[in-house]
Design a protein around this motif. Structure first.
Motif, PDB file in Angstrom:
ATOM      1  N   LEU A   1      38.856  36.971  31.272  1.00 26.68           N
ATOM      2  CA  LEU A   1      37.835  38.031  31.282  1.00 26.68           C
ATOM      3  C   LEU A   1      38.252  39.182  32.198  1.00 26.68           C
ATOM      4  N   LEU A   2      38.950  38.867  33.284  1.00 28.40           N
ATOM      5  CA  LEU A   2      39.246  39.903  34.286  1.00 28.40           C
ATOM      6  C   LEU A   2      40.613  40.574  34.111  1.00 28.40           C
ATOM      7  N   ILE A   3      41.501  39.976  33.343  1.00 27.27           N
ATOM      8  CA  ILE A   3      42.853  40.561  33.214  1.00 27.27           C
ATOM      9  C   ILE A   3      42.808  42.034  32.767  1.00 27.27           C
ATOM     10  N   PRO A   4      42.011  42.401  31.749  1.00 27.60           N
ATOM     11  CA  PRO A   4      42.016  43.821  31.335  1.00 27.60           C
ATOM     12  C   PRO A   4      41.635  44.758  32.484  1.00 27.60           C
ATOM     13  N   HIS A   5      40.665  44.342  33.302  1.00 26.19           N
ATOM     14  CA  HIS A   5      40.258  45.162  34.458  1.00 26.19           C
ATOM     15  C   HIS A   5      41.368  45.175  35.520  1.00 26.19           C
ATOM     16  N   LEU A   6      41.916  44.005  35.810  1.00 26.93           N
ATOM     17  CA  LEU A   6      42.929  43.910  36.873  1.00 26.93           C
ATOM     18  C   LEU A   6      44.185  44.698  36.519  1.00 26.93           C
ATOM     19  N   MET A   7      44.489  44.769  35.212  1.00 27.34           N
ATOM     20  CA  MET A   7      45.684  45.519  34.775  1.00 27.34           C
ATOM     21  C   MET A   7      45.591  46.993  35.155  1.00 27.34           C
ATOM     22  N   ARG A   8      44.353  47.489  35.308  1.00 29.33           N
ATOM     23  CA  ARG A   8      44.183  48.919  35.619  1.00 29.33           C
ATOM     24  C   ARG A   8      44.251  49.206  37.111  1.00 29.33           C
ATOM     25  N   LYS A   9      44.365  48.150  37.933  1.00 31.48           N
ATOM     26  CA  LYS A   9      44.421  48.350  39.385  1.00 31.48           C
ATOM     27  C   LYS A   9      45.867  48.560  39.827  1.00 31.48           C
ATOM     28  N   LYS A  10      46.018  49.248  40.968  1.00 38.42           N
ATOM     29  CA  LYS A  10      47.372  49.488  41.478  1.00 38.42           C
ATOM     30  C   LYS A  10      48.045  48.147  41.791  1.00 38.42           C
ATOM     31  N   GLU A  11      47.289  47.302  42.469  1.00 38.11           N
ATOM     32  CA  GLU A  11      47.814  45.977  42.823  1.00 38.11           C
ATOM     33  C   GLU A  11      46.697  44.961  42.626  1.00 38.11           C
TER      34      GLU A  11
END
Ligand SMILES: NC(=O)c1ccc[n+]([C@@H]2O[C@H](COP(=O)([O-])OP(=O)(O)OC[C@H]3O[C@@H](n4cnc5c(N)ncnc54)[C@H](OP(=O)(O)O)[C@@H]3O)[C@@H](O)[C@H]2O)c1
Length: 251
Positions: A121-131
């Motif tokens: 569920l969180l991978i798409p959001h985390l991919m948009r973060k710098k780290e």
């Protein structure tokens, strides 16, 4: 891992290992959100550490996981670290397994389905973060089948496998995947008073933070550090030794 200015969601963060990690993340200047089933435990944690954000959530339930993620991303759009820590441990005698399947299934859903689903569920959001980082708390028992808690051991072995696969799939992205493999640590896991033979919680949590700071991908401690690299013969020996010591009466 960058240890400051993160926004971190820790499942099962109101007690034991989760709370010890939450405390250390707070000390280093991070925003920390914890969730769990018991509201009183979450409130207790918040009284101790008022900066904590708390949320009642049963991660064993698909609908709770989805609403946790929707709520967390709405309230904390900077969220960049997920710590899949929540877990339960049940002693199961497979020769007398007469309870309803729901009883056995809750261990699989909390320990295995939840971290897999929350990561997805969180991978798409985390991919948009710098780290970004996904931390999976598995167990030294992922490598050493624990016959007295057979379903627990299976979930942890599965989570080790998933963690390695996840790390490979996100290799070229900004997401790092870290596995924490505790040995026996003195917490309330499995019920109050059952885990009193393990490592002191604070010493273990300090060692985990050393591992985070060093950028280690698999963080064991004492006995679990050894089993991560043990040979198959060594593992077979430990499995038998543990079973002789801990086997369930009546089998
Ligand atoms: N202690 C050890 O010896 C040891 C060794 C190896 C691995 N581990 C792993 O370390 C992790 C933390 O365990 P611990 O030792 O710190 O035990 P703990 O003190 O019992 O903590 C477990 C936490 O998970 C939460 N939790 C359990 N089921 C949940 C659910 N369905 N939804 C949301 N939260 C849930 C509990 O809160 P609620 O009950 O309020 O939900 C509790 O705060 C677990 O994954 C465990 O398997 C521990």
């Amino acid at each position: 891992m960058n240890m400051t200015d993160n926004t971190i969601l820790i499942t099962g963060g109101a007690s034991g290992i989760g709370l010890a990690l939450a405390e250390r993340f707070l000390q280093r200047g991070n925003e920390v959100i914890i969730c769990g089933r018991r509201e009183d435990k979450l409130q207790e944690a918040k009284e101790k550490f008022p900066q904590l954000h708390i949320r009642v959530c049963d991660v064993a339930k698909e609908c709770d996981r989805k609403s946790l993620v929707v709520w967390a991303l709405h309230e904390f759009p900077k969220l960049n670290i997920l710590v899949n820590n929540a877990g339960i441990q049940q002693r199961v005698n497979l020769l007398e397994a007469t309870a309803d399947w729901n009883y056995y299934h809750q261990e699989i859903s909390a320990n295995q389905e939840a971290p897999i689903h929350l990561s997805m569920l969180l991978i798409p959001h985390l991919m948009r973060k710098k780290e970004a980082v996904i931390v999976n708390v598995t167990s030294g028992l992922a490598f050493v089948p624990p016959a007295w808690v057979p379903i627990y051991g299976a979930t942890k072995a599965a989570m080790h496998s998933f963690t390695v696969s996840l790390r490979l799939q996100v290799e070229k992205s900004n997401i790092n995947v870290v596995e924490v493999l505790p040995p026996a640590v003195n917490t309330d896991l499995g019920g109050v008073g059952l885990h009193t033979f393990g490592e002191p919680l604070d010493e273990f949590a300090d060692a985990v933070f050393e591992g985070f700071e060093n950028g280690d991908l698999e963080i064991g401690y004492r006995s679990s550090e050894k089993v991560i690299r043990a040979s198959r013969d060594e593992i077979d020996e430990i499995v038998m030794r543990n079973w002789e010591r801990l086997q369930i009466p009546k089998i």
